[in-house]
Scaffold this motif. Sequence first.
Motif, PDB file in Angstrom:
ATOM      1  N   TYR A  26      -3.516  12.554 -47.239  1.00  0.00           N
ATOM      2  CA  TYR A  26      -2.547  12.035 -47.755  1.00  0.00           C
ATOM      3  C   TYR A  26      -2.327  11.064 -46.129  1.00  0.00           C
ATOM      4  CZ  TYR A  26       2.285  10.174 -47.615  1.00  0.00           C
ATOM      5  OH  TYR A  26       3.872   9.522 -48.209  1.00  0.00           O
ATOM      6  N   TYR A  27      -2.836  11.762 -44.692  1.00  0.00           N
ATOM      7  CA  TYR A  27      -1.958  11.076 -43.831  1.00  0.00           C
ATOM      8  C   TYR A  27      -3.290  10.003 -43.775  1.00  0.00           C
ATOM      9  CZ  TYR A  27      -2.280  10.303 -38.894  1.00  0.00           C
ATOM     10  OH  TYR A  27      -2.110   9.684 -37.349  1.00  0.00           O
ATOM     11  N   ASN A  29      -4.776   8.353 -46.301  1.00  0.00           N
ATOM     12  CA  ASN A  29      -4.398   6.996 -47.393  1.00  0.00           C
ATOM     13  C   ASN A  29      -4.222   6.464 -46.620  1.00  0.00           C
ATOM     14  OD1 ASN A  29      -7.141   8.850 -49.170  1.00  0.00           O
ATOM     15  ND2 ASN A  29      -5.161   9.353 -49.885  1.00  0.00           N
ATOM     16  N   GLU A  30      -3.049   6.538 -46.416  1.00  0.00           N
ATOM     17  CA  GLU A  30      -1.822   6.074 -45.567  1.00  0.00           C
ATOM     18  C   GLU A  30      -2.315   4.841 -44.510  1.00  0.00           C
ATOM     19  OE1 GLU A  30       1.390   6.022 -46.671  1.00  0.00           O
ATOM     20  OE2 GLU A  30       0.585   6.157 -48.466  1.00  0.00           O
ATOM     21  N   LYS A  31      -3.062   5.564 -43.381  1.00  0.00           N
ATOM     22  CA  LYS A  31      -3.889   5.074 -43.002  1.00  0.00           C
ATOM     23  C   LYS A  31      -4.546   4.226 -42.849  1.00  0.00           C
ATOM     24  CE  LYS A  31      -6.172   5.733 -38.114  1.00  0.00           C
ATOM     25  NZ  LYS A  31      -6.638   6.707 -37.355  1.00  0.00           N
ATOM     26  N   GLU A  33      -4.519   2.509 -45.646  1.00  0.00           N
ATOM     27  CA  GLU A  33      -4.063   1.217 -47.020  1.00  0.00           C
ATOM     28  C   GLU A  33      -3.035   0.833 -45.765  1.00  0.00           C
ATOM     29  OE1 GLU A  33      -2.474  -0.083 -49.369  1.00  0.00           O
ATOM     30  OE2 GLU A  33      -4.367   1.267 -49.867  1.00  0.00           O
ATOM     31  N   LYS A  34      -2.758   1.504 -44.637  1.00  0.00           N
ATOM     32  CA  LYS A  34      -1.358  -0.007 -43.852  1.00  0.00           C
ATOM     33  C   LYS A  34      -2.160  -0.867 -42.698  1.00  0.00           C
ATOM     34  CE  LYS A  34       1.032   1.332 -39.614  1.00  0.00           C
ATOM     35  NZ  LYS A  34       1.410   1.769 -38.583  1.00  0.00           N
ATOM     36  N   GLU A  35      -4.102  -0.326 -42.214  1.00  0.00           N
ATOM     37  CA  GLU A  35      -5.016  -0.643 -42.045  1.00  0.00           C
ATOM     38  C   GLU A  35      -4.927  -2.419 -42.455  1.00  0.00           C
ATOM     39  OE1 GLU A  35      -9.439   0.302 -40.431  1.00  0.00           O
ATOM     40  OE2 GLU A  35      -8.446   1.252 -39.832  1.00  0.00           O
TER      41      GLU A  35
END
Length: 144
Positions: A26-27, A29-31, A33-35
């Motif tokens: 999850y971490y 994927n979030e990272k 997506e943010k990038e």
Amino acid sequence: MKKRKMLILALLVVVLVGVGIIGGKYYMNEKAEKEKVELQTSDYSIEQERILAKQIKNTFADIKSVKFVNKSMSKNSVAGFISIDIIIQTDNKNEKIGTDFPINKDNESKSEQLESYIGGDDLNNGETSNNITVYFTNDSEEVL
């Protein structure tokens, strides 16, 4: 009694490892997506897209519009490039090409024409003299 404690301990370890794996995924994927969002909204990215659109206009004839596909944008930090798919609309067809542009401004292409791309076999070589509409990854548009 001893077997029961070992079974409980083994189940606890399995649950903790599972939670760690799911949380880590999850971490990541979030990272990512943010990038990707930062990459799509950066001023440099939009400026590079504008340069690419001008190069495309100088490379292919009879273009009506150029659309940068934001979901296809990916960054390769090792090679120092950002890859993106572009949909080029002409009078009678849409053609998809893929190309790269540098991450930093030091490696920016000064060429008037698009030198390296994948696809676009059905596009006519030449220059488009008419104005074209460019759709950028940040959902803005501009006429060149």
